[in-house]
Design an enzyme around this catalytic site. Structure first.
Site, PDB file in Angstrom:
ATOM      1  N   THR A   1      52.319  40.507  32.622  1.00  0.00           N
ATOM      2  CA  THR A   1      52.261  40.922  34.031  1.00  0.00           C
ATOM      3  C   THR A   1      52.848  42.313  34.168  1.00  0.00           C
ATOM      4  OG1 THR A   1      52.713  38.619  34.495  1.00  0.00           O
ATOM      5  CG2 THR A   1      52.736  40.113  36.377  1.00  0.00           C
ATOM      6  N   THR A  19      48.061  40.908  36.459  1.00  0.00           N
ATOM      7  CA  THR A  19      48.416  40.092  35.294  1.00  0.00           C
ATOM      8  C   THR A  19      47.212  39.635  34.494  1.00  0.00           C
ATOM      9  OG1 THR A  19      49.617  38.120  34.579  1.00  0.00           O
ATOM     10  CG2 THR A  19      48.426  37.936  36.639  1.00  0.00           C
ATOM     11  N   GLU A  40      44.763  32.473  32.839  1.00  0.00           N
ATOM     12  CA  GLU A  40      45.380  32.069  34.110  1.00  0.00           C
ATOM     13  C   GLU A  40      45.198  30.591  34.452  1.00  0.00           C
ATOM     14  OE1 GLU A  40      46.045  35.235  34.252  1.00  0.00           O
ATOM     15  OE2 GLU A  40      47.813  34.985  35.518  1.00  0.00           O
ATOM     16  N   SER A  59      51.178  31.099  41.478  1.00  0.00           N
ATOM     17  CA  SER A  59      51.769  32.219  40.743  1.00  0.00           C
ATOM     18  C   SER A  59      53.144  32.549  41.306  1.00  0.00           C
ATOM     19  CB  SER A  59      50.869  33.448  40.897  1.00  0.00           C
ATOM     20  OG  SER A  59      51.524  34.602  40.436  1.00  0.00           O
TER      21      SER A  59
END
Lengths: 174, 383
Positions: A1, A19, A40, A59
């Protein structure tokens, strides 16, 4: 990130966090495009429930802008997975309430909560750590943390910008 | 008085006035400490990308232009952290309107993914093609630029395309990542990029990335559509499907960034915090600050060892309460997360959290689960 903070001459500001997750995301590299792909979907693991097509995973990213009644501003955010929340919150506390300058506010070693346990960053104050352990806080060893905060503060007319030394960053301004 | 003397007097008065004005201008001109700026600034995670952002500002670009250019640069300077294959979230303050909005271009779950995906969560490394989500990065840039950009789209890519025309150096940070014992075996998958034969490049060694340069050039020329609807998207899908991902061109075509007002709270009736709502972590950050707001922390809270431990005890407890709420931060388009956020940022809940903070730090995990106790008490109240 990775986080970027920007403050323009007209007073507009951007706090943005980007990210691909982990270092190198999924570790899948597209030879034809030169693009490294994210992983992700792993972020759905935190919610522990079924996933739906089109859904965005949870997140910790929190690109933030703080504006005071006097017009002072703090543009701040961080990187480092679950540590983002602790790192950004503690930098804000250091700046807003403890009166640290921006560099000190961001570079001061932090602590992080995982369940009912506390993880202390390397070089965190031994005096405070042992004081907390005496109060019964349970410690967990930090194995791989890469908490990185970038911030810009404007007090009066003066702008201060700081990129975290943890990632050997450096800010620029004019 | 002679005309000459009057003339001299007038000139002298004008001279004195000029000196006074000059002094006033100099003395009242804002001065800042060294390393501080008067106009604008960029804090990215490398000096190169901060400088690219700053130059965009100096050339008349908006804060959004600078952020996009800085992030494109970051995808090359710190490719382990972010890039076109990921997602982005912007919080944008527009000084002329006084509004703060969020552009959420976080990745999405594709139409087809392994039905047992979450059962793999216990694995040590959640990597590989099955974990790839639909990238949102470029749609995020596009939306942000459309709403707040001033410079041409192409101009935001040019500094990084130029950067890619020269060899890139393995930085100490990149070196640390690719040689970290956690990732060294996995890193072999990136050998087409950062290896010399089968050997990882080391700090100070250089590599070239011509394929990314071509991709960025095409996107600079044709816009984000080249990625989501064009040849780049087709090539990307072909590569990742070959690797084992089920992401399709339809997934790319359907991707949309979300725009919404930023979540906000005001602390101590003085400072307003703006941050993204779920599925991002802004609400958790605000919740922690809201718990601590009432303790009126200030410089003297760190005055002596006893005060310091007490202060950090409060922070530690607030972090634990906040940590428990993270799993509730799901995508509001698919959940009741907005309702959850309204509840968690209510005075009632932060008061409940504070009432549970005492001198001890050894409470069991369920002590920090505020929502469970609320739902339990609601259930009980209904008999």
């Amino acid at each position: 990130t990775s986080h970027i903070s920007v403050l323009a001459a007209d007073g507009s500001a951007v706090s943005a966090t980007s990210t691909i997750n982990y270092p190198f995301g999924s570790f899948v590299y597209s030879n034809q495009t030169g693009i490294i792909l994210n992983n992700e979907l792993a972020d759905f693991c935190i919610a522990n429930r079924s996933i739906k097509a089109g859904e965005k995973p949870p997140s910790a990213m929190a690109p933030s802008i703080l504006i005071s009644k006097t017009g002072d501003m703090l543009v701040i955010g961080g990187a480092g997975g679950a540590w983002i929340t602790s790192a950004t919150t503690m930098a804000i506390i250091n700046k807003l309430w403890f009166g640290y300058d921006l560099e000190h506010a961001i570079s001061a070693p932090i602590m992080h909560a995982e369940g009912d346990k506390i993880l202390f960053e390397t070089h965190f104050s031994e005096e405070i750590r042992s004081g907390l352990l005496r109060r019964g806080h349970k410690e967990k060893e930090a194995t791989f943390a890469m908490n990185v905060v970038q911030g810009i503060s404007k007090e009066g007319k003066c702008i201060s910008a700081y990129s975290d030394k943890r990632k050997m960053g450096k800010s620029a301004g004019y | 008085m002679s005309r000459g003397r009057i003339c001299c007097l007038v000139l002298l008065t004008l001279g004195v006035l000029a000196v006074v004005v000059a002094l006033v201008v100099i003395l009242t001109r804002p001065t800042c400490a060294p390393q501080h700026y008067l106009h604008g600034a960029v804090a990215a995670d490398t000096e190169t990308c901060s400088a690219i952002g700053r130059d965009i500002l100096k050339s008349g670009g908006t804060a959004v232009d600078a952020a996009i250019a800085g992030l494109i640069c970051t995808s090359v300077m710190n490719p382990q952290s972010s890039g076109l294959g990921g997602g982005v979230t912007f919080t944008i303050y527009n000084a002329s309107t006084g509004t703060v909005e969020v552009i959420n271009a976080r990745e999405t779950a594709p139409r087809v993914f392994p039905h047992n995906l979450v059962s793999g969560c216990a694995a040590p490394y959640l990597i590989g093609p099955r974990w790839i989500a639909v990238p949102g990065e470029l749609r995020g840039y596009e939306e942000a630029h459309k709403r707040h950009g001033r410079l041409p789209w192409k101009a935001l890519f040019e500094p990084t395309i130029k950067l890619l025309s020269k060899p890139l150096v393995i930085s100490p940070v990149l070196d640390k990542m690719i040689h970290h014992p956690y990732f060294s075996d996995l890193g072999k998958r990136l050998c087409p990029l950062i290896c010399d034969g089968g050997r990882f490049l080391k700090r100070g060694e250089t590599f070239r990335w011509p394929v990314l340069q071509r991709t960025l050039t095409a996107i600079a020329e044709s816009g984000a559509a080249a990625f989501y609807e064009g040849q780049i998207g087709k090539a990307l899908v072909e590569d990742i499907r070959k690797a084992g991902s089920s992401i399709s061109l339809e997934d790319l075509k359907e991707y949309k960034a979300d725009v919404s007002p930023a979540l906000n709270i005001t602390l101590n009736n003085h400072t307003t915090v703006f941050s993204p709502g779920p599925p991002m972590g802004g609400a958790v950050l605000m919740f922690i600050l809201k718990i601590l707001e009432d303790y009126k922390l200030h410089e003297a809270s760190l005055a002596n060892p006893r005060e310091r431990v007490e202060t950090y005890h409060l922070i530690a407890e607030a972090l634990k309460f906040g940590n428990m709420l993270k799993p509730l931060m799901s995508d509001p388009a698919f959940s009741e997360a907005q309702v959850t956020v309204r509840t968690m940022l209510s005075d009632k809940i932060t008061k409940l959290a504070r009432s549970r903070i005492d001198d001890k730090g050894d409470h069991p995990l369920n002590h920090y689960n505020l929502f469970e106790s609320i739902y339990t008490s609601r259930y009980k109240s209904k008999g």
